[in-house]
Design a protein around this motif. Sequence first.
Motif, PDB file in Angstrom:
ATOM      1  N   GLU A 175       0.846  -1.190   0.000  1.00 43.23           N
ATOM      2  CA  GLU A 175       0.000   0.000   0.000  1.00 43.23           C
ATOM      3  C   GLU A 175       0.881   1.240   0.000  1.00 43.23           C
ATOM      4  O   GLU A 175       2.029   1.210   0.451  1.00 43.23           O
ATOM      5  N   ALA A 176       0.327   2.339  -0.514  1.00 42.92           N
ATOM      6  CA  ALA A 176       1.010   3.629  -0.450  1.00 42.92           C
ATOM      7  C   ALA A 176       0.440   4.428   0.708  1.00 42.92           C
ATOM      8  O   ALA A 176      -0.723   4.259   1.087  1.00 42.92           O
ATOM      9  N   LYS A 177       1.241   5.314   1.254  1.00 47.64           N
ATOM     10  CA  LYS A 177       0.813   6.137   2.374  1.00 47.64           C
ATOM     11  C   LYS A 177       0.158   7.441   1.923  1.00 47.64           C
ATOM     12  O   LYS A 177      -0.420   8.156   2.744  1.00 47.64           O
ATOM     13  N   ASP A 178       0.265   7.746   0.639  1.00 46.85           N
ATOM     14  CA  ASP A 178      -0.308   8.999   0.142  1.00 46.85           C
ATOM     15  C   ASP A 178      -0.400   8.922  -1.372  1.00 46.85           C
ATOM     16  O   ASP A 178       0.163   8.025  -2.009  1.00 46.85           O
ATOM     17  N   VAL A 179      -1.104   9.881  -1.948  1.00 42.73           N
ATOM     18  CA  VAL A 179      -1.115  10.043  -3.398  1.00 42.73           C
ATOM     19  C   VAL A 179       0.179  10.739  -3.815  1.00 42.73           C
ATOM     20  O   VAL A 179       0.936  11.238  -2.989  1.00 42.73           O
ATOM     21  N   ILE A 180       0.421  10.776  -5.111  1.00 45.00           N
ATOM     22  CA  ILE A 180       1.542  11.561  -5.621  1.00 45.00           C
ATOM     23  C   ILE A 180       1.166  13.037  -5.499  1.00 45.00           C
ATOM     24  O   ILE A 180       0.140  13.459  -6.010  1.00 45.00           O
ATOM     25  N   ARG A 181       2.003  13.808  -4.848  1.00 48.12           N
ATOM     26  CA  ARG A 181       1.725  15.234  -4.689  1.00 48.12           C
ATOM     27  C   ARG A 181       2.645  16.099  -5.545  1.00 48.12           C
ATOM     28  O   ARG A 181       2.226  17.131  -6.040  1.00 48.12           O
ATOM     29  N   ASP A 182       3.864  15.678  -5.691  1.00 43.00           N
ATOM     30  CA  ASP A 182       4.829  16.417  -6.506  1.00 43.00           C
ATOM     31  C   ASP A 182       5.800  15.382  -7.075  1.00 43.00           C
ATOM     32  O   ASP A 182       6.614  14.826  -6.340  1.00 43.00           O
ATOM     33  N   SER A 183       5.721  15.129  -8.368  1.00 43.31           N
ATOM     34  CA  SER A 183       6.521  14.072  -8.985  1.00 43.31           C
ATOM     35  C   SER A 183       8.017  14.365  -8.921  1.00 43.31           C
ATOM     36  O   SER A 183       8.834  13.458  -9.104  1.00 43.31           O
ATOM     37  N   ARG A 184       8.383  15.626  -8.644  1.00 43.82           N
ATOM     38  CA  ARG A 184       9.800  15.944  -8.496  1.00 43.82           C
ATOM     39  C   ARG A 184      10.340  15.397  -7.176  1.00 43.82           C
ATOM     40  O   ARG A 184      11.535  15.164  -7.043  1.00 43.82           O
ATOM     41  N   LYS A 185       9.459  15.192  -6.216  1.00 42.86           N
ATOM     42  CA  LYS A 185       9.854  14.641  -4.923  1.00 42.86           C
ATOM     43  C   LYS A 185       9.607  13.140  -4.858  1.00 42.86           C
ATOM     44  O   LYS A 185      10.390  12.406  -4.257  1.00 42.86           O
ATOM     45  N   TRP A 186       8.494  12.681  -5.413  1.00 43.27           N
ATOM     46  CA  TRP A 186       8.192  11.251  -5.517  1.00 43.27           C
ATOM     47  C   TRP A 186       7.254  11.047  -6.691  1.00 43.27           C
ATOM     48  O   TRP A 186       6.178  11.632  -6.723  1.00 43.27           O
ATOM     49  N   ASP A 187       7.713  10.249  -7.654  1.00 44.63           N
ATOM     50  CA  ASP A 187       6.905  10.054  -8.860  1.00 44.63           C
ATOM     51  C   ASP A 187       5.940   8.883  -8.738  1.00 44.63           C
ATOM     52  O   ASP A 187       5.327   8.482  -9.725  1.00 44.63           O
ATOM     53  N   GLY A 188       5.787   8.348  -7.526  1.00 45.67           N
ATOM     54  CA  GLY A 188       4.845   7.266  -7.298  1.00 45.67           C
ATOM     55  C   GLY A 188       5.416   5.877  -7.465  1.00 45.67           C
ATOM     56  O   GLY A 188       4.731   4.882  -7.213  1.00 45.67           O
ATOM     57  N   ARG A 189       6.677   5.784  -7.883  1.00 52.27           N
ATOM     58  CA  ARG A 189       7.274   4.472  -8.123  1.00 52.27           C
ATOM     59  C   ARG A 189       7.873   3.898  -6.841  1.00 52.27           C
ATOM     60  O   ARG A 189       8.508   4.596  -6.065  1.00 52.27           O
ATOM     61  N   THR A 190       7.676   2.614  -6.698  1.00 50.59           N
ATOM     62  CA  THR A 190       8.247   1.865  -5.585  1.00 50.59           C
ATOM     63  C   THR A 190       8.954   0.636  -6.149  1.00 50.59           C
ATOM     64  O   THR A 190       8.394  -0.067  -7.001  1.00 50.59           O
ATOM     65  N   VAL A 191      10.172   0.397  -5.723  1.00 47.82           N
ATOM     66  CA  VAL A 191      10.931  -0.783  -6.132  1.00 47.82           C
ATOM     67  C   VAL A 191      11.102  -1.677  -4.910  1.00 47.82           C
ATOM     68  O   VAL A 191      11.593  -1.234  -3.870  1.00 47.82           O
TER      69      VAL A 191
END
Length: 636
Positions: A175-191
């Motif tokens: 699960e993710a803890k939040d939506v993507i808010r700023d892709s420069r800080k986190w683009d939503g990808r998890t490895v």
Amino acid sequence: MRTSHAGRLVLALTATGAVLAPTSLAQAAEPLRVDLRSDVNRDGRVDVTGNSDTSGEDSWSIGRGALFLPNIDDDSRRCKATGPGGRPLPDAKLAACNDALDTKVNGTADAADLARVRSVPMKNVPSDAKGSIKVTTGAAQTRVFLKRSGAWTPVTAGTRLTAKELRSGVEFGVEAKDVIRDSRKWDGRTVIRLTVTSAAGSTSDSLTLRVAPLLTHHHLQQAQQLMVTKLPGNDPGAKMQQTFVKDLAKEVRQAGITKPLVTLTKYQDVWAQDFVEPAYVSMTGPGGHRQVMRVMLRSAQDREAGRELYEKLRGPNIGVVQAKGPDMKGWETLNSMGNLETIPPYALGGRSFPAGRVIMGERKDSKVRPSQEIRTLLKSQGLQDPLLLDTSWLYVGHVDEFVQFLPADTPRGWRLGVADPEAGLNLLRDAQRDGHGKTKVFSVPASAGAVPKETIDQALASRYLVADNTMAAKRIAANVELLKRETGITDAEIVRVPSLYTRGTEDERSGTRTPTLSRLGGTVAPQAAEEYGQQSFLARNRDASAAPAEPTVETAAYIPGAVNGIMLTRDRYLAPRQWGPVIGGKDIFTNAVTAAYTRAGLKVSYIDGWYYHLGMGEVHCGTNTLRDASAAWWKP
């Protein structure tokens, strides 16, 4: 992505060459191999026996790649609205509570909110092998659970998988803890990486998931439920709004929408379109069923009515998100969600928008835009890159005041509906030419409050009405050209709806702008309709004695804006009652508006929204719509 580091290894010669293998003779024929898999093809099943989920596991695109959901709902309704002594919680604390804050799997027994990751059974794993799982990218925004003995437990740095578990295959939930808010800080990808270590050495495999994008609704999605504010009290204004709610419920039932209205009652802000934009996130869940979470996108302003989203609506499969920056002080109307609409899906020039595309208005003349935070959030989702239209010419400045998108049985699947001020002027001119100049422009009954009494002759002789609508027509035409360039829509696909505009409210004594019905300021206290009328409509429909026009004229709807209505079903449209000139027993604006929508294949009904019109809004501004999001947004 697989990597390995052998410990004690021997070189085994074969007819085809040499391979590295562990020293154990029992395992020499087959090197140790870790294989971690996720639902890359989005069918709701993690394939550990075939190859359907192997291609593209280390990448992500709109059409392929594993998804996981932001766990921002409140499945057990544990989030409170009040603190010690029953005192209301501040906004920040209301927003801080959701299911992502704990390390439990909330919700249904099948944990449908969790994206599944599985390891392929390792039949040849040594008895001393141990497995560990690590999030190597996006760790701060991701939580991983391990299914062990039928229960979900959070994965920590100390979690170890046994050889027995590795042999049978392991199931994880993400699960993710939040939506993507700023892709420069986190683009939503998890490895996520699974490493297996034994005396023979270590080997690992990684895969990539991306959090499902936060998407706004478009009108090709079926309406499932409508939202509206219900005012208490017995004063004329409250009674008018209460009547509107009853009429709306009737129209909704007649359209075949079975769910009752969601009525908001606590904060008395009648502009239900402005403090929230319903959105959603979705993925294919276990069993192939679409797992959808509604996300109520609160306006960037701390509009008090937005608190009820947390207090009343947040719950199982419903979360709330607000994109609010440090500069969000005051009441910039462009940040109201009536200024956010969505073009239905389209593709043009190598760009594809399978989930539609957001439009918002900007005051191009004064270089004022919606908040950077909401634009960054929307753009960061990677699918609905906001397109800005020029709303400098509108006092409120919202795109829903002049443009809409209508379902259509055409190859594109939709048409563009736009307000047509020239057609509105022609209706008055034709009536005057035919000898009806003495007919009143408005047919509103006196019981509605302060009703304008000007005739068609007086309106057309006004210093401003013709000039304002000539200007509005040019501004709308420029926006239409932008939409044509961006979407490829043609003139044949445009529905032009007769409309009229007039310049915005001015205080008679000071000449300063005065918001009415608190449209620009939030909460509405019940007041008499006569007060609304004297301060808003009559003031902005001034005659030739008015002050000279400003360099940038800002207008609002003169006749109730027909494009500012509600798309109930694919073929049923609810428009604000026109209250235009009645000639020969028929309202000429109602006839013209009905004809325009009928030619577009729609059935039109009308609802009295005069109460909203007096505050420079219409029935769309006073309502909101929850739509079906079960379709796969990644499919064109």
